[in-house]
Design a protein around this motif. Structure first.
Motif, short mmCIF file in Angstrom:
data_model
loop_
_atom_site.label_atom_id
_atom_site.label_comp_id
_atom_site.label_asym_id
_atom_site.label_seq_id
_atom_site.Cartn_x
_atom_site.Cartn_y
_atom_site.Cartn_z
N ILE A 3 7.19 -63.41 -43.27
CA ILE A 3 8.43 -62.64 -43.28
C ILE A 3 8.58 -62.08 -44.69
CG2 ILE A 3 10.93 -62.73 -43.09
CD1 ILE A 3 10.49 -65.05 -41.11
N THR B 181 4.95 -56.25 -38.33
CA THR B 181 5.64 -55.03 -37.93
C THR B 181 5.87 -54.11 -39.12
OG1 THR B 181 6.87 -56.60 -36.56
CG2 THR B 181 7.46 -54.29 -36.36
N ASN C 284 12.82 -56.52 -35.20
CA ASN C 284 12.23 -56.03 -36.43
C ASN C 284 12.29 -54.52 -36.57
OD1 ASN C 284 11.35 -58.54 -37.51
ND2 ASN C 284 9.76 -58.60 -35.95
N THR D 15 13.47 -65.68 -36.91
CA THR D 15 13.30 -65.06 -38.23
C THR D 15 14.47 -65.43 -39.14
OG1 THR D 15 12.43 -63.20 -36.98
CG2 THR D 15 12.65 -62.89 -39.33
N THR E 103 8.45 -61.73 -31.21
CA THR E 103 7.42 -61.39 -32.19
C THR E 103 6.03 -61.62 -31.60
OG1 THR E 103 8.93 -62.15 -33.91
CG2 THR E 103 6.65 -61.82 -34.55
N LYS F 267 19.70 -60.72 -39.55
CA LYS F 267 19.42 -60.79 -38.11
C LYS F 267 20.53 -61.50 -37.36
CE LYS F 267 14.77 -59.67 -37.53
NZ LYS F 267 13.79 -59.63 -36.47
N VAL G 210 11.91 -58.79 -42.50
CA VAL G 210 11.28 -58.57 -41.20
C VAL G 210 9.87 -59.15 -41.20
CG1 VAL G 210 12.57 -56.46 -40.67
CG2 VAL G 210 10.42 -56.31 -41.92
N SER G 211 9.29 -59.17 -40.02
CA SER G 211 7.91 -59.63 -39.87
C SER G 211 6.95 -58.75 -40.67
CB SER G 211 7.55 -59.59 -38.38
OG SER G 211 6.19 -59.32 -38.21
#
Lengths: 276, 281
Positions: free
Chosen positions: A106, A201, A180, A156, A40, A150, A197-198
């Protein structure tokens, strides 16, 4: 994972346009700086590295991506000069020093066509443990939920699990992803999928037209502002890590990464710059 | 004389590299094999290795099943298609069409696996998902894998069809056999060895394929109950987790590698056995 790297590079290019004058550093720096860790943080640090190399032509910055745990192991062993971690340090990692360069959150994402507008923590838990197998159980249409999670070892996943107080083997995923972007492409291709996800992103991809929707968490919208003021519940620092005495070159890079000049670079990747 | 020694040296080097790779896999696997134990790799309730040797779960069995199912399915699909393609371009296609067709298959062989994977992720998986969600499944993986090994079967089978002596064909023509009768009765038996080799090579590639499958099979560690269930391959397991794994988790991934090596070794042994027993009996 070549195309993911391409996207990261494109995101990096976008960062170049906002370049500003960097602070002057005394003395001529030279040498090679090996930075390894979180995937990340890596695109951000790679971009900062490019600017740093321009400023100090005799310095080479080598960024390797491979997960926060890898970054910690490498900086401890000395195979990397600086580690990268997309989480705060744990108690047993107190031999390291963390230098926060940005923050990220997140967020839960669903397909853009999904009528569900918000989920509370209990609903997310029931989705991820398989108790709610159908969107109708959480106020959506009658369709089976595709739970995207994940792979083992990603920070994450660790953060997600600790926030929702889940154990790794309680999660019943329908699809397991690596990074991601793979998660975002999976959700964009499946109207019944949900993933975490982030925020960085996700906002970047959503703004470039990907068919995903970011869900608020406990009523807090996943935005740069809510991560910055700390109101977003699932946020994390993006850290550079050092072990033991810090050499001038390392210090110069860390200072540069934390400097005001790097704000546009951080923002271009939809991360949150540290104050002010 | 010097040539002989040079060749000996090169052969020794090739053999040495294999020994080194296997040795490295074994050395890296030993910590997990020692602290986790071989039995837990097939008996544990699941795969959660990040929690360490004591609390973690290390079952690789479902991934072995996934690898065998996807590779097996792909070989079953690609063999008739590839052989059909070889027969078409060798015996049935008009000369120009055959040449262009062969180029097309060669291009297919050259497409990088990550491109197949990307296409599978954004096109094929959503398509299958509309019919049987979630779309990323054993079936999707098998289909992508079939596309990837099809050119191997097609091109190598065709090469072995071409190596059948022209005199055989003149013989069948003199006997007044139809095209299909001469293919079925003479050409295929004569080219059998090469065709089998092409299938075995394709199987090897199918077992080892990683990137494309990582993107389309869903990667859930479970024994699939249907073609529409997501599965994880042994190869994808390594690619997904190696960069993020520490200690026993990392070592357990080398055990996945060791199992893959064993699979390939078994395949090579089978190839030897087939060519010794069946072809020269």
């Amino acid at each position: 994972m070549a195309h993911f790297a391409i996207v990261a590079a494109l995101a990096g290019l976008a960062g170049c346009s906002g370049q500003r004058d960097a602070p002057a550093v005394q003395g001529e720096l030279s040498g090679r700086l090996v930075i390894s860790g979180s995937s990340t943080v890596a695109p951000l640090v790679a971009e900062i590295g490019k600017h740093f190399e321009k400023l100090h032509p005799r310095v080479r910055v080598d960024v390797q991506s491979g997960g926060s745990s890898r970054g910690i192991a490498d900086v401890r062993r000395g195979t990397a000069d600086i580690g990268m971690a997309s989480r705060a340090l744990k108690q047993e990692e107190s031999d390291l020093v963390a230098h926060t360069i940005a923050a990220d959150g997140i967020t839960m994402i669903v397909h853009r066509s999904n009528p569900v507008a918000a989920l509370d923590d209990a609903q997310v838990v029931s989705i991820y443990t398989g108790a709610a197998g159908n969107w109708s159980a959480v106020g959506g249409k009658d369709a089976p939920i595709t739970v995207v999670s994940k792979a083992e070892g990603r920070s994450t996943l660790e953060l997600f699990l600790s926030h929702f107080k889940l154990a790794a083997n309680e999660v019943r995923p329908g699809i397991v992803i690596g990074d991601n972007l793979q998660g975002i492409l999976t959700v964009a291709g499946d109207p019944n999928a949900i993933a975490y996800v982030s925020i960085g992103t996700a906002r970047f991809e959503a703004s470039s037209g990907r068919a995903i929707k970011l869900l608020p968490m406990n009523g807090v919208a996943p935005t740069v502002a809510s991560v910055r003021d700390g109101s977003f519940p699932l946020s994390r620092p993006l850290n550079l890590l050092t072990h033991g005495p810090v050499a001038p070159l390392q210090q110069a890079f860390i200072d540069y990464a934390r400097s005001v000049a790097m704000r546009p670079v951080v923002e271009a990747l939809y991360f949150v710059p540290i104050a002010p | 004389m010097t040539l002989l020694w040079a060749l000996r040296f090169l052969a020794a080097m090739a053999a040495g590299i294999i020994v080194l790779v296997v040795g490295f896999l074994i050395v890296e696997s030993i910590p997990a094999l020692r602290s986790v134990g071989l039995l837990r790799f097939i008996n544990d309730p699941g795969w959660h290795p990040a929690a360490g040797a004591l609390h973690g779960e290390f079952n690789l069995g479902p991934m072995l099943v996934g690898t065998l199912a996807a590779a097996g399915g792909a070989v079953l699909l690609a063999t008739p298609l590839g052989l059909g393609s070889a027969l078409f371009s060798r015996f049935y296609a008009p000369a120009t069409a055959g040449r262009w067709y062969r180029r097309l298959v060669e291009v297919l062989a050259g497409i990088p696996s990550v491109v197949y994977g990307f296409w599978g992720l954004v096109v094929l998986a959503p398509l299958i998902g509309q019919w049987q969600p979630p779309g990323q499944s054993l079936l999707t993986g098998t289909l992508i894998l079939t596309l990837m090994i099809l050119p191997t079967v097609a091109l190598l089978s065709e090469a072995s069809l071409r190596s059948v002596p022209a005199s055989y064909l003149r013989g069948t023509a003199a006997l007044g056999l139809s095209r299909w009768a001469s293919i079925h009765g003479v050409v295929l038996p004569a080219a059998r060895g090469g065709i089998l080799t092409s299938i075995l090579l394709a199987t090897g590639r199918a077992l080892g394929e990683t990137m494309a499958l990582l993107m389309v099979t869903g990667n859930v560690v479970q024994v699939p109950r249907s073609m529409f269930d997501p599965v994880r391959m042994l190869t994808s397991n390594i690619a997904l987790e190696l960069g993020y794994a520490m200690d026993n988790h990392r070592s357990a991934l080398f055990v996945s590698g060791l199992i893959l090596m064993a699979l390939i070794a078994a395949l090579v042994a089978m190839a030897e056995w087939i060519s010794d027993e069946r072809l020269h009996a």
